[in-house]
Write a protein that holds these residues in place. Sequence first.
Motif, PDB file in Angstrom:
ATOM      1  N   GLN A  35       0.837  -1.202   0.000  1.00  0.00           N
ATOM      2  CA  GLN A  35       0.000   0.000   0.000  1.00  0.00           C
ATOM      3  C   GLN A  35       0.874   1.255   0.000  1.00  0.00           C
ATOM      4  OE1 GLN A  35      -2.646   0.354   3.359  1.00  0.00           O
ATOM      5  NE2 GLN A  35      -3.409   2.344   2.709  1.00  0.00           N
ATOM      6  N   GLU A  39       0.930   3.941  -3.023  1.00  0.00           N
ATOM      7  CA  GLU A  39       0.583   5.354  -2.851  1.00  0.00           C
ATOM      8  C   GLU A  39       1.745   6.266  -3.230  1.00  0.00           C
ATOM      9  OE1 GLU A  39      -1.400   6.484   0.775  1.00  0.00           O
ATOM     10  OE2 GLU A  39      -2.589   4.629   0.794  1.00  0.00           O
ATOM     11  N   HIS A  42       1.846   6.412  -6.961  1.00  0.00           N
ATOM     12  CA  HIS A  42       0.752   7.255  -7.450  1.00  0.00           C
ATOM     13  C   HIS A  42       1.114   8.738  -7.343  1.00  0.00           C
ATOM     14  CE1 HIS A  42      -3.335   8.466  -8.386  1.00  0.00           C
ATOM     15  NE2 HIS A  42      -3.318   9.244  -7.314  1.00  0.00           N
TER      16      HIS A  42
END
Length: 109
Positions: A35, A39, A42
């Motif tokens: 995760q 992130e 991103h």
Amino acid sequence: MNEPFLYKGTDAMAWSLSQIAELVEEVKSLGCLEQLVGEAAHRKLVVRVPPETVNFVKSFLFREGHHKKSLKARDIIVSAHCFQQPQVPDGGPPLPPDGPPRPDAPPPF
């Protein structure tokens, strides 16, 4: 604690390899490494590593013979970069994605 204590400086922070390893181990043990990495990707965040550190890691992996045990270690040692590099957010040129082995690459193991 109500909120994180965010870094307010403008200069990059210097972290030792042991600090990075400890951070990665802890995030992995918490079960949120994928995760966090997702992130960060991103947001197009990157960690810049000095050439001396890159070459130290490559030399260490080679000296310890890890290129004989791990395809990933071998790829790190023979590459001009480590792992797949992200597109840098400052508008630098796109970097090549991982793909099939280059015709000029040494044979595995």
